[in-house]
Design a protein around this motif. Structure first.
Motif, PDB file in Angstrom:
ATOM      1  N   VAL A 223       4.159  -1.735  -3.026  1.00  0.00           N
ATOM      2  CA  VAL A 223       3.346  -1.892  -1.813  1.00  0.00           C
ATOM      3  C   VAL A 223       4.171  -2.020  -0.516  1.00  0.00           C
ATOM      4  CG1 VAL A 223       2.642  -4.292  -1.549  1.00  0.00           C
ATOM      5  CG2 VAL A 223       1.251  -2.196  -0.490  1.00  0.00           C
ATOM      6  N   VAL A 224       5.395  -2.612  -0.697  1.00  0.00           N
ATOM      7  CA  VAL A 224       6.237  -2.940   0.458  1.00  0.00           C
ATOM      8  C   VAL A 224       6.907  -1.601   0.672  1.00  0.00           C
ATOM      9  CG1 VAL A 224       8.580  -4.114   1.314  1.00  0.00           C
ATOM     10  CG2 VAL A 224       6.709  -5.095  -0.318  1.00  0.00           C
ATOM     11  N   CYS A 225       7.197  -0.484  -0.305  1.00  0.00           N
ATOM     12  CA  CYS A 225       7.773   0.488   0.021  1.00  0.00           C
ATOM     13  C   CYS A 225       6.822   1.370   0.913  1.00  0.00           C
ATOM     14  CB  CYS A 225       8.088   1.269  -1.336  1.00  0.00           C
ATOM     15  SG  CYS A 225       9.737   1.032  -1.838  1.00  0.00           S
ATOM     16  N   TYR A 226       5.733   1.391   0.288  1.00  0.00           N
ATOM     17  CA  TYR A 226       4.644   2.078   1.067  1.00  0.00           C
ATOM     18  C   TYR A 226       4.456   1.757   2.358  1.00  0.00           C
ATOM     19  CZ  TYR A 226       2.442   4.794  -2.917  1.00  0.00           C
ATOM     20  OH  TYR A 226       2.456   5.483  -3.975  1.00  0.00           O
ATOM     21  N   ASN A 227       4.463   0.409   2.663  1.00  0.00           N
ATOM     22  CA  ASN A 227       4.373  -0.031   4.018  1.00  0.00           C
ATOM     23  C   ASN A 227       5.293   0.074   5.036  1.00  0.00           C
ATOM     24  OD1 ASN A 227       1.925  -1.298   3.112  1.00  0.00           O
ATOM     25  ND2 ASN A 227       2.715  -3.370   2.961  1.00  0.00           N
ATOM     26  N   LEU A 229       7.341   2.871   4.917  1.00  0.00           N
ATOM     27  CA  LEU A 229       7.159   4.184   5.548  1.00  0.00           C
ATOM     28  C   LEU A 229       5.965   4.532   6.381  1.00  0.00           C
ATOM     29  CD1 LEU A 229       7.766   6.311   2.439  1.00  0.00           C
ATOM     30  CD2 LEU A 229       9.021   6.563   4.343  1.00  0.00           C
ATOM     31  N   ILE A 230       4.784   3.897   5.978  1.00  0.00           N
ATOM     32  CA  ILE A 230       3.836   3.932   7.133  1.00  0.00           C
ATOM     33  C   ILE A 230       4.029   3.484   8.366  1.00  0.00           C
ATOM     34  CG2 ILE A 230       1.299   3.494   7.365  1.00  0.00           C
ATOM     35  CD1 ILE A 230       1.012   3.048   4.102  1.00  0.00           C
ATOM     36  N   ASP A 231       4.488   2.187   8.342  1.00  0.00           N
ATOM     37  CA  ASP A 231       4.949   1.565   9.586  1.00  0.00           C
ATOM     38  C   ASP A 231       6.012   2.441  10.515  1.00  0.00           C
ATOM     39  OD1 ASP A 231       4.475  -0.616  11.352  1.00  0.00           O
ATOM     40  OD2 ASP A 231       6.728  -1.393  10.789  1.00  0.00           O
ATOM     41  N   GLY A 232       6.942   2.871   9.831  1.00  0.00           N
ATOM     42  CA  GLY A 232       8.062   3.920  10.635  1.00  0.00           C
ATOM     43  C   GLY A 232       7.664   4.964  11.078  1.00  0.00           C
ATOM     44  N   LEU A 249      -0.837   6.166  -1.196  1.00  0.00           N
ATOM     45  CA  LEU A 249      -1.049   4.811  -1.739  1.00  0.00           C
ATOM     46  C   LEU A 249      -2.612   4.579  -2.202  1.00  0.00           C
ATOM     47  CD1 LEU A 249      -0.305   1.658  -1.771  1.00  0.00           C
ATOM     48  CD2 LEU A 249      -0.702   1.739   0.597  1.00  0.00           C
ATOM     49  N   ARG A 250      -3.462   5.366  -1.461  1.00  0.00           N
ATOM     50  CA  ARG A 250      -4.874   4.876  -1.975  1.00  0.00           C
ATOM     51  C   ARG A 250      -5.038   5.638  -3.222  1.00  0.00           C
ATOM     52  NH1 ARG A 250      -8.930   6.490   2.383  1.00  0.00           N
ATOM     53  NH2 ARG A 250     -10.587   5.639   0.957  1.00  0.00           N
ATOM     54  N   LYS A 251      -4.059   6.742  -3.586  1.00  0.00           N
ATOM     55  CA  LYS A 251      -4.526   7.534  -4.922  1.00  0.00           C
ATOM     56  C   LYS A 251      -3.639   7.040  -5.954  1.00  0.00           C
ATOM     57  CE  LYS A 251      -5.888  11.589  -2.490  1.00  0.00           C
ATOM     58  NZ  LYS A 251      -5.451  13.214  -2.033  1.00  0.00           N
ATOM     59  N   ASP A 252      -2.662   6.078  -5.615  1.00  0.00           N
ATOM     60  CA  ASP A 252      -1.714   5.602  -6.446  1.00  0.00           C
ATOM     61  C   ASP A 252      -2.426   4.415  -7.294  1.00  0.00           C
ATOM     62  OD1 ASP A 252       0.525   4.559  -8.008  1.00  0.00           O
ATOM     63  OD2 ASP A 252       1.823   4.765  -6.369  1.00  0.00           O
ATOM     64  N   ASN A 258      -2.281  -3.750   0.313  1.00  0.00           N
ATOM     65  CA  ASN A 258      -2.565  -5.251   0.787  1.00  0.00           C
ATOM     66  C   ASN A 258      -2.867  -5.625   2.284  1.00  0.00           C
ATOM     67  OD1 ASN A 258      -0.027  -4.951   2.020  1.00  0.00           O
ATOM     68  ND2 ASN A 258       1.117  -6.043   0.779  1.00  0.00           N
ATOM     69  N   LEU A 259      -2.988  -6.591   2.760  1.00  0.00           N
ATOM     70  CA  LEU A 259      -3.405  -7.170   4.243  1.00  0.00           C
ATOM     71  C   LEU A 259      -2.414  -6.550   5.020  1.00  0.00           C
ATOM     72  CD1 LEU A 259      -5.254  -8.387   5.881  1.00  0.00           C
ATOM     73  CD2 LEU A 259      -4.055 -10.633   5.707  1.00  0.00           C
ATOM     74  N   ALA A 260      -1.073  -6.555   4.755  1.00  0.00           N
ATOM     75  CA  ALA A 260       0.143  -6.023   5.395  1.00  0.00           C
ATOM     76  C   ALA A 260      -0.035  -4.602   5.760  1.00  0.00           C
ATOM     77  CB  ALA A 260       1.336  -6.287   4.897  1.00  0.00           C
ATOM     78  N   THR A 261      -0.687  -3.833   4.850  1.00  0.00           N
ATOM     79  CA  THR A 261      -0.933  -2.506   4.926  1.00  0.00           C
ATOM     80  C   THR A 261      -1.833  -1.972   5.895  1.00  0.00           C
ATOM     81  OG1 THR A 261      -0.727  -2.556   2.275  1.00  0.00           O
ATOM     82  CG2 THR A 261      -1.385  -0.271   3.761  1.00  0.00           C
TER      83      THR A 261
END
Length: 698
Positions: A223-227, A229-232, A249-252, A258-261
């Motif tokens: 989830v950190v990888c996804y976060n 990229l999304i944040d960037g 992410l939702r389909k993975d 997580n809350l950070a997302t």
């Protein structure tokens, strides 16, 4: 006890070491016993216990323990993991030289080569300390057979992390892609480290390319990888790209948001002002069982306040309190700023007082409140809040405080108060920045006090502040306003000598000042110099030159500038159009002025304003076209622009020039009925029209 003694020789001798709670004292005791009994070796449990205690609370003393182990008559046969722990502890407190020395002693203590974990721990110590060359040399030694086994993936992850910390994302990508050749498979940490570096470098496209490569190589992103990229993508304003990653992410099925997302997406939407979508994300977050934290609430409250939806922000604040999360200082400051933004100063003050009672005020709270009060012209209250800050022992005024206070006081015309605040700050050695000085210099110049401004300018330089173009522009403007044209030009020359290159705004200031002083040829010379220096004139430059040329009766040259504006593709505003109309009307070319007027009415970006209508009416009146002048008056009222005293003066002048005094008096009564105050010009027009008709020759 006898059993313990048989299991571990010398256990009784070294028992005091094990009993000592303080690891540094225990180490001193061990050193003393070993010195008095050099033929003995401390029991392994005693050494392990002491080693772990030193790693946890006093790692700086670990080299002493390692040195003692080297002097023992027999190897205590401590496990490799214990020494990896030592090296990690030294890495944590940035002692790379000590880590290198410990590593060199390990073969003698272990009586064999250190394991790969020890190699990695030393590598990590070198990377953390920024010893890049040593780290790369050590990896090369390690890779060439310097260790019991070749480097593993963790070894490469450590070096990749170091390269990323140095900003060498390209080399990190090369090393990542080189690992399969060494029989290693990059994992989520490997990819995630490089992706994070690329995102920080605003290279989202390469980060996404690496993310896709990761999936192709069957490496599951966390989830950190996804976060990351999304944040960037959100931070770069590429909201749609960020949302695409969110959907992936939702389909993975292997990972969940997580809350950070949710915080990242919520914060991104708020920064972009997309609050409906932010609220939709809020609802999804609640439905998925994630409880908002302070950051979640803070993002939403801050965004709503910036968008002027302070009532919405207050509702979110109430939800926050009901859920048991207390608003912190930053959230309260956002609410203070929101109240000020929408003009609810009393609500701002009420919250400010509540924050004081709860001990949650910071210097930012004071700064926001002072600024809000000054913007609403509540000057005495703003000064009173500053006085309270001076007495508040929990926070100190900063450069922003003095900048806000001085700038606000100057803007409201309180120059003497501003000077007293500056003197207080200077005398007390307070923190003052360039903004505070430049605000006061601008204020003095606006009030036609350029000499005082120059004295303050020199004080500012003496205190180590380098003047910028804005400061020089203010000084020049002040001297132009005070009709000291030559001094203004001298300031321009001083600016060049002072290694502060003139800007477009600087040249605009000089050109405008010279045009107002009717020194049109000099203004044209400065415009030419501006272009020669590679600066591109803007709409203000062209408008000022057009106005000056028109005043100098050089209308054809002014029209040439107008055509240049159109050729440059600049979007001429209502001011530029008004300047053109004024010039045409002054030259008696009212037909051309009307053509410009009708084109303005078709413009999507702006419409003719009251000044436009007044200029046309006056121009048409001057050429005796009273019928069309009257139609402009009617047109102005038709589009919802109420005539002002200038409009009435123009109409009165037209009526009086035709000796229609009764109609003029009727128009005067209309002016008074609309609560418009006549000016000296109004009465002069009427007196000149009426008096001659009452005088009979003697």
């Amino acid at each position: 006890m006898a059993g313990a003694s048989r299991g571990y020789p010398n256990a009784d001798l070294y028992a005091p070491v094990k009993a000592e709670k303080d690891p540094i004292d225990a180490l001193s005791l061990l050193d003393s016993i070993a010195a008095h009994h050099p033929s003995t070796t401390p029991p392994r449990p005693v050494l392990l216990s002491l080693l772990r205690s030193l790693c946890a609370s006093a790692p700086g003393h670990l080299p002493r323990l390692i040195s003692l182990l080297r002097r023992l008559p027999r190897s205590p046969r401590l496990p490799h993991d214990a020494f990896a722990l030592v090296l990690k502890a030294l890495s944590r407190i940035r002692l790379p030289d000590e880590a290198v020395e410990v590593f060199r002693q390990l073969p003698g203590i272990l009586q064999r080569q250190p394991c790969v974990r020890c190699h990695n721990a030393l590598l990590d110590a070198l990377v953390r300390a920024g010893r890049w060359q040593q780290a790369e040399s050590f990896l090369a030694y390690f890779s060439s057979g310097g260790g019991p086994t070749p480097p593993n993936l963790e070894s490469y992850n450590i070096v990749i992390r170091g390269l990323c910390e140095r900003g060498h994302a390209g080399r990190a990508v090369e090393l990542l892609r080189d690992t399969p050749r060494r029989g290693l498979r990059p994992n989520c940490i490997t990819y995630g480290t490089v992706i994070s570096r690329l995102v920080k470098a605003s290279d989202q496209s390469r980060a996404l390319e690496l993310f896709d490569e990761m999936l192709e190589n069957d490496v599951t992103p966390d989830v950190v990888c996804y976060n990351v990229l999304i944040d960037g993508f959100f931070k770069e304003g590429e909201c749609e790209e960020g949302l695409k990653i969110w959907e992936r992410l939702r389909k993975d099925s292997s990972v969940s948001p997580n809350l950070a997302t949710y915080n990242i997406i919520l914060n991104g939407f708020c920064r972009l002002g997309r609050f409906a979508e932010a609220m939709a994300v809020w609802e999804k977050m609640a439905a998925s069982g994630h409880r908002p934290n302070q950051f979640t609430y803070g993002s939403l409250i801050h965004g709503l306040c910036k968008s002027r939806d302070v009532d919405g922000a207050c509702r979110v604040s109430s939800w926050m309190i009901r859920s048991g999360v207390a608003p912190d200082n930053a959230i309260c400051n956002s609410l203070l700023a929101g109240f000020c933004l929408v003009g609810r100063i009393d609500d701002c003050l009420a919250l400010f007082e509540q924050m004081g009672r709860e001990g949650r005020r910071s210097v930012v709270s004071y700064n926001v409140t002072i600024k809000g009060l000054l913007e609403k012209s509540r000057v005495e209250e703003a000064v009173a809040v500053w006085e309270r800050l001076k007495e508040d022992g929990s926070c100190l005024a900063d450069s922003t405080t003095y900048g806000i206070l001085i700038h606000g006081l100057c803007k409201k015309g309180y120059i003497n108060k501003s000077l007293r605040v500056l003197a207080y700050a200077e005398d007390g050695g307070k923190d003052l920045d360039l903004f505070a000085y430049s605000s006061l210099i601008s204020g003095l110049c606006r009030h036609k006090l350029p000499q005082k401004a120059v004295r303050l300018f020199h004080r500012m330089i003496a205190r180590g502040h380098k003047p910028n173009a804005h400061v020089y522009n203010s000084l020049m403007n002040g001297f132009f306003k005070d009709s000291q044209i030559q001094r203004a030009v001298e300031i321009f020359k001083e600016m060049e000598v002072g290694e502060c290159p003139p800007t477009v705004a600087t040249y605009n200031t000089v050109i405008n000042g010279l045009c107002k002083a009717s020194r049109f040829s000099e203004a044209a010379d400065f415009a030419k110099e501006m272009v020669e220096k590679g600066l591109k004139p803007d709409l203000i430059t062209y408008s000022t030159l057009m106005d000056g040329l028109s005043q100098d009766k050089k209308l054809d040259a002014a029209l040439g500038i107008w055509n240049l504006v159109l050729d440059e593709g600049l979007e001429a505003d209502v001011v530029a159009h008004n300047i053109l109309i004024r010039g045409l009307c002054a030259a008696g070319r009212t037909e051309a002025a009307l053509v410009v007027f009708f084109k303005m009415r078709k413009n999507r970006n702006f419409s003719p304003n009251r000044v436009t209508h007044n200029l046309l009416m006056d121009g048409l009146r001057a050429v005796g076209d009273f019928k069309r002048a009257s139609s402009i008056w009617s047109e102005m009222k038709r589009v919802g622009l109420e005539p002002d005293v200038v409009s009435y003066n123009i109409a009165l002048k037209g009526l009086c020039s035709r000796s229609e005094t009764s109609e003029a008096v009727e128009l005067l009564n209309d002016l008074l009925a609309r609560n418009i105050t006549p000016t000296v010009v109004t009465w002069n027009i009427l007196v000149r029209a009426v008096v001659p008709s009452r005088i009979t020759p003697t």
